[in-house]
Write a protein that holds these residues in place. Structure first.
Motif, PDB file in Angstrom:
ATOM      1  N   ARG A 238       0.853  -1.180   0.000  1.00 53.46           N
ATOM      2  CA  ARG A 238       0.000   0.000   0.000  1.00 53.46           C
ATOM      3  C   ARG A 238       0.891   1.234   0.000  1.00 53.46           C
ATOM      4  O   ARG A 238       1.920   1.282   0.656  1.00 53.46           O
TER       5      ARG A 238
ATOM      6  N   LYS B   4      -8.095  -2.202   2.609  1.00 53.80           N
ATOM      7  CA  LYS B   4      -6.824  -2.367   3.322  1.00 53.80           C
ATOM      8  C   LYS B   4      -6.854  -3.611   4.209  1.00 53.80           C
ATOM      9  O   LYS B   4      -5.918  -4.420   4.216  1.00 53.80           O
TER      10      LYS B   4
ATOM     11  N   GLU C  36      -4.535  -6.954   3.517  1.00 59.83           N
ATOM     12  CA  GLU C  36      -3.544  -7.349   4.510  1.00 59.83           C
ATOM     13  C   GLU C  36      -3.839  -8.728   5.103  1.00 59.83           C
ATOM     14  O   GLU C  36      -2.919  -9.475   5.435  1.00 59.83           O
TER      15      GLU C  36
ATOM     16  N   PHE D  18      -3.551   1.077  -3.562  1.00 57.14           N
ATOM     17  CA  PHE D  18      -2.935  -0.208  -3.265  1.00 57.14           C
ATOM     18  C   PHE D  18      -2.247  -0.750  -4.516  1.00 57.14           C
ATOM     19  O   PHE D  18      -2.828  -0.784  -5.587  1.00 57.14           O
TER      20      PHE D  18
END
Length: 276
Positions: free
Chosen positions: A31, A113, A117, A136
């Protein structure tokens, strides 16, 4: 005239405004990190062809593609959604499309996000929102059919490496998306679907017609009313994979449901390769 396309994509007087967050450094997660929020608004005409489609190599989704399309409002309950995604991936899903259409930029960005992740080995696509996807490094963009003409602009405002695909419901739409540099086509609706009640499906014939018209290696992902029982039908018709929403999200056991799809997909894929 101003038309809202999604945060990060706004049509104004025949032009597309792509609004993207500006980042100053990259983090280990891929990111792009920033020291303070800055918005950059870049304007380009729809006919802008400054990005050479022929000059870049088209990105490919994992094949055969098994895409899980999250239902609308899924990001409103992230704990449940993350559990559902984990179960789907355990069952064999290799692509997750975040279908959420919202003007809450920060909420969507946070959800993406978290998903990226938590599930780094799965391809993640964001529907329509170029601004969020550009935050991203490895998140792709999915555009609905009526926005396929913006492929080149979305590409210009992000990266040549960014995967960008399109929904299509006809041969002309597929040809246009192909010309504009789509990396894959989400072709539907194959069969009657609860996601599109009352809509007559375009069907298998259209999938075959698109395959003949394009005569290319562009992956076609079949969507709409897909069940483990009809997976072989769409693969035999030329699909490179399947996209499923309610077949997983509406199941009592998402992992078991996904595994049934995956087994049917792998079997059909092997048979297609054997007959080729």
């Amino acid at each position: 005239m101003v038309g809202f396309v999604g945060q990060g994509l706004v049509v104004r007087d025949g032009r597309l405004r792509a609004v993207a967050q500006v980042r100053s450094r990259r983090s280990q997660t891929g990111r792009i990190a920033r020291s303070r929020p800055v918005r950059a608004c870049v304007e380009a005409t729809v006919d802008d062809e400054s990005t050479s489609i022929a000059a870049r190599e088209r990105n490919k989704l994992p094949l055969p593609t098994f895409m899980f399309v999250l239902p609308q409002f899924a990001i409103n309950d992230m704990p449940s959604t993350l559990k559902m995604i984990a179960s789907a991936i355990e069952g064999g899903v290799n692509v997750v499309q975040i279908r959420e259409i919202t003007d809450n930029y920060d909420m969507l960005e946070s959800a993406v996000k978290t998903i990226v992740e938590k599930f780094p080995d799965v391809t993640v696509l964001v529907n329509s929102n170029v601004g969020v996807a550009s935050e991203f490094q490895d998140v792709g963009i999915h555009l609905p059919e009526d926005l396929c003409k913006f492929h080149s602009i979305a590409r210009e405002k992000t990266s040549d490496k960014k995967t960008i695909g399109s929904s299509v419901h006809s041969v002309p739409a597929a040809e246009k998306a192909d010309e504009n540099g789509a990396d894959y086509l989400l072709v539907g609706t194959m069969f009657e679907s609860e996601s599109h009640p009352g809509k007559s499906p375009e069907g298998i014939l259209m999938l075959k017609m698109i395959g003949r018209a394009l005569d290319s290696s562009l992956p076609m992902i079949a969507v709409g009313g897909i069940t483990p029982e009809n997976v072989s039908t769409v693969i035999e018709a030329g699909a490179s994979g399947i996209a499923v929403m309610r077949g997983i999200s509406g199941a009592e056991d998402a992992e078991e449901a996904a595994r049934a799809y995956k087994e049917a997909l792998e079997h059909s894929w092997r048979e297609m390769k054997r007959k080729a």
